[in-house]
Scaffold this active site. Structure first.
Site, short mmCIF file in Angstrom:
data_model
loop_
_atom_site.label_atom_id
_atom_site.label_comp_id
_atom_site.label_asym_id
_atom_site.label_seq_id
_atom_site.Cartn_x
_atom_site.Cartn_y
_atom_site.Cartn_z
N HIS A 1 7.53 -0.95 -5.75
CA HIS A 1 7.04 -1.67 -4.57
C HIS A 1 8.15 -2.12 -3.63
O HIS A 1 8.14 -3.24 -3.11
CB HIS A 1 6.20 -2.87 -5.00
CG HIS A 1 4.87 -2.52 -5.59
ND1 HIS A 1 4.15 -1.41 -5.21
CD2 HIS A 1 4.12 -3.15 -6.55
CE1 HIS A 1 3.02 -1.37 -5.89
NE2 HIS A 1 2.98 -2.40 -6.71
N GLU B 1 -5.36 0.13 -4.12
CA GLU B 1 -4.25 0.23 -3.19
C GLU B 1 -4.16 1.62 -2.56
O GLU B 1 -3.62 2.54 -3.18
CB GLU B 1 -2.95 -0.08 -3.91
CG GLU B 1 -2.93 -1.37 -4.71
CD GLU B 1 -1.86 -1.36 -5.77
OE1 GLU B 1 -0.68 -1.14 -5.44
OE2 GLU B 1 -2.20 -1.55 -6.96
N HIS C 1 -1.59 -5.35 -1.42
CA HIS C 1 -1.74 -5.57 -2.86
C HIS C 1 -2.63 -6.77 -3.21
O HIS C 1 -2.28 -7.58 -4.08
CB HIS C 1 -0.35 -5.75 -3.47
CG HIS C 1 -0.23 -5.30 -4.89
ND1 HIS C 1 -0.78 -6.00 -5.95
CD2 HIS C 1 0.38 -4.23 -5.44
CE1 HIS C 1 -0.49 -5.39 -7.08
NE2 HIS C 1 0.21 -4.30 -6.80
#
Length: 350
Positions: free
Chosen positions: A106, A315, A179
């Site tokens: 991420h 996502e 997220h």
């Protein structure tokens, strides 16, 4: 639609953080923090018209500063994992931040989720919207190029829309997503295992024990990963199936059968409240994560206590670890090109 703002605290380096509230004609509200672009609260009606918050989060900025779950945040430059934290672009190799064992997750420990975004309001066809902007400098978390990113939140009549855009002055990699952890029950701290999930995808990315793609696509038919016809999340999550064991539950990237335009990537229904949500995207994939690593006893909003599978993530994104697999559609962004992506969370009752 109305929009208001209030202080939400100060980061350790003294940067003030604001919390913006979007409100639509039906009384739905979305609270968005400039820290990490986090979706802090989202109220949605049930079949009786009763509004409740359907996303996990914290009461104060301190929770987001200490957060290990990416609750509600915008993530990048590249969402999900990059194997070995190794990025190769046009034959040149870059070493990225290792924040997930030996891998990159991420955008790294100092990714977009941990930055304070600049905010302003604008008028759109759907009403007033919140524009968040961040300037990522060359070399941040190991990525090449200065990257200008914007994320526009719009609370529509029946959902929340998020439009990403980005531009770079040097070839880099970009794969942005949001997220939020959803629990449509409106009961904070309850698990999400009774939610019924549908994902219109016949294939997902095969991953190894570290959840890094192998480069192969797996057919989901006849396996616990098949959500084509709608299945309760808890129905098969504990089956003796290697991909489930590797992720401690669901943590898989589905390759959508339809590839063009803004189209449905998943739908979710919580049968007791009747709340439903459809996720639409312009991206080729969607990652389904069943909240397997939420710490037990984690203090949440309004006195709630979270734990494993208190919420789930859907996502939309590009192919995971795309720079490491020539056969995957690339997530490369070059000077003069424009990156654009849209996510729409559309709510309904059933």
């Amino acid at each position: 639609m109305q929009l208001s703002a209030r202080p939400f605290g100060v980061t350790p380096d003294g940067t003030p953080v604001e919390l913006y509230t979007l409100t639509n004609a039906l009384g739905m509200e979305a609270d968005i923090a400039t820290y990490g672009g986090a979706l802090v609260r989202l109220t949605v009606p049930d079949r009786n018209g009763i509004l409740a918050d359907v996303v996990l989060g914290y009461d104060s900025l301190d929770g987001y500063l200490d957060d290990c779950c990416f609750f509600g945040k915008l993530v990048g430059r590249v969402a999900n994992r990059i194997g070995g934290a190794r990025l190769v672009l046009d034959g040149e190799e870059y070493e990225l931040d290792r924040n997930n064992g030996r891998n990159h997750l991420h955008g790294g420990a100092g990714g977009f989720h941990s930055r304070v975004w600049k905010a302003k309001t604008v008028e759109t066809q759907a009403g007033q919207a919140l524009v968040l902007r961040y300037e990522s400098p060359d070399g941040e978390q190991g990525y090449p190029g200065n990257l200008a990113v914007s994320a526009i939140y719009t609370l529509t009549d029946d959902g929340l829309r998020l439009d990403f855009s980005a531009a770079t002055d040097r070839t880099t990699a970009v794969n942005l997503t949001a997220h939020p952890y959803f629990n449509l029950s409106g009961r904070p701290g309850a698990d999400c295992l009774r939610h019924v999930l549908t994902i219109p995808a016949r294939r997902c990315l095969e991953t190894d024990a570290e959840l890094i793609p192998t480069g192969c696509l797996s057919e989901v038919a006849g396996t616990p990963l098949d959500f084509m016809d709608g299945v309760a999340i808890g129905a098969r999550i504990r089956q003796d199936f290697v991909p489930l064991k590797n992720g401690g539950g669901y943590d898989h990237c589905y390759v959508l059968d339809s590839r063009s335009g803004l189209r449905s990537a998943a739908s979710l229904v919580e049968p007791v409240s009747g709340r439903g949500m459809e996720v639409l995207t312009t991206q080729p994939c969607i990652q389904f994560y069943s909240g397997n690593f939420i710490p037990e006893g984690l203090p949440g909003k309004d006195g709630a206590v979270y734990g494993e599978r208190s919420g789930l993530c859907l996502e939309p994104q590009g192919f995971v670890d795309a720079p490491g697999h020539e056969a995957f559609p690339e997530v490369t962004l070059r000077p003069g090109e424009a990156y654009r992506q849209t996510i729409l969370y559309r709510f309904f009752v059933k």
